[in-house]
Design a protein around this motif. Sequence first.
Motif, PDB file in Angstrom:
ATOM      1  N   GLY A   1      -2.030  -0.547   2.790  1.00 11.55           N
ATOM      2  CA  GLY A   1      -1.887  -0.629   1.343  1.00 11.55           C
ATOM      3  C   GLY A   1      -1.219  -1.919   0.924  1.00 11.55           C
ATOM      4  O   GLY A   1      -0.450  -2.505   1.678  1.00 11.55           O
TER       5      GLY A   1
ATOM      6  N   SER B   1       0.629  -2.087  -1.989  1.00  8.44           N
ATOM      7  CA  SER B   1       1.923  -1.667  -2.522  1.00  8.44           C
ATOM      8  C   SER B   1       2.287  -0.302  -1.937  1.00  8.44           C
ATOM      9  O   SER B   1       1.440   0.365  -1.338  1.00  8.44           O
ATOM     10  CB  SER B   1       1.854  -1.611  -4.050  1.00  8.44           C
ATOM     11  N   PRO B   2       3.550   0.157  -2.100  1.00 10.34           N
ATOM     12  CA  PRO B   2       3.962   1.438  -1.501  1.00 10.34           C
ATOM     13  C   PRO B   2       3.118   2.639  -1.947  1.00 10.34           C
ATOM     14  O   PRO B   2       2.851   3.533  -1.150  1.00 10.34           O
ATOM     15  CB  PRO B   2       5.408   1.608  -1.965  1.00 10.34           C
ATOM     16  N   GLU B   3       2.642   2.646  -3.175  1.00 14.71           N
ATOM     17  CA  GLU B   3       1.841   3.781  -3.642  1.00 14.71           C
ATOM     18  C   GLU B   3       0.439   3.795  -3.033  1.00 14.71           C
ATOM     19  O   GLU B   3      -0.275   4.789  -3.123  1.00 14.71           O
ATOM     20  CB  GLU B   3       1.765   3.857  -5.166  1.00 14.71           C
ATOM     21  N   ASP B   4       0.033   2.708  -2.391  1.00 12.98           N
ATOM     22  CA  ASP B   4      -1.265   2.640  -1.725  1.00 12.98           C
ATOM     23  C   ASP B   4      -1.265   3.269  -0.340  1.00 12.98           C
ATOM     24  O   ASP B   4      -2.327   3.453   0.254  1.00 12.98           O
ATOM     25  CB  ASP B   4      -1.725   1.182  -1.579  1.00 12.98           C
ATOM     26  N   SER B   5      -0.111   3.602   0.191  1.00 16.66           N
ATOM     27  CA  SER B   5      -0.040   4.055   1.581  1.00 16.66           C
ATOM     28  C   SER B   5      -0.816   5.357   1.808  1.00 16.66           C
ATOM     29  O   SER B   5      -1.457   5.515   2.850  1.00 16.66           O
ATOM     30  CB  SER B   5       1.412   4.211   2.037  1.00 16.66           C
ATOM     31  N   ASP B   6      -0.778   6.288   0.848  1.00 14.79           N
ATOM     32  CA  ASP B   6      -1.541   7.538   1.011  1.00 14.79           C
ATOM     33  C   ASP B   6      -3.042   7.246   1.037  1.00 14.79           C
ATOM     34  O   ASP B   6      -3.766   7.796   1.866  1.00 14.79           O
ATOM     35  CB  ASP B   6      -1.234   8.529  -0.122  1.00 14.79           C
TER      36      ASP B   6
END
Length: 185
Positions: A92, A94-99
């Motif tokens: 990802g 950014s952090p919210e892209d990890s999922d």
Amino acid sequence: MDNRRLAKDLLRSKVMSDEEISCINYYISLLNENKSSMQTLYTRWELEEEYYSNSQDDIPRRPNTKANIMVAAVEGLVTQIVNPNLSIVCKGVSPEDSDFASWGNLCLDWVFRKNKMHKKCSIHEKRRNMFGAAWFKVTWEYGFAGQGIPKIHTPSLNKIFVDQKIKDYLDIQEADYIAETINKS
């Protein structure tokens, strides 16, 4: 003009405008020019394939005329590239892209395995090492697993034609056309 050509032109005029027909005719003429200009390249590739398969003629009273060092060189390079564990990695931004990245990683890995990419990469790398060029073609196969799946192919080099104005492969996106010839069924 023969009857088949007239029937084809009539069919074409039913589904295409005059402008579309002239555009298609233009690209067909470019493709035919491209085919004829690539004939020397095809001849060279056939000769390289003959050497690779070790099927060249024996020359009398000349030992080792068929010593095939090409296979060892090409296969050695292909093995170095393809034998390590090929895998897909999604990260990802950014952090919210990890999922989403982990989901994408699972999906792409599944597509990679379903397309038997290890074998296709081997074919691709063999062509690239022997001839200096190779292609992957991606199409969409509907109906697979209820949805669809990207299908990855390695088309033969003598069936792919790139706009002749392209002199450097890094400028491939500037081509007016990239065509693949296929056999009619």
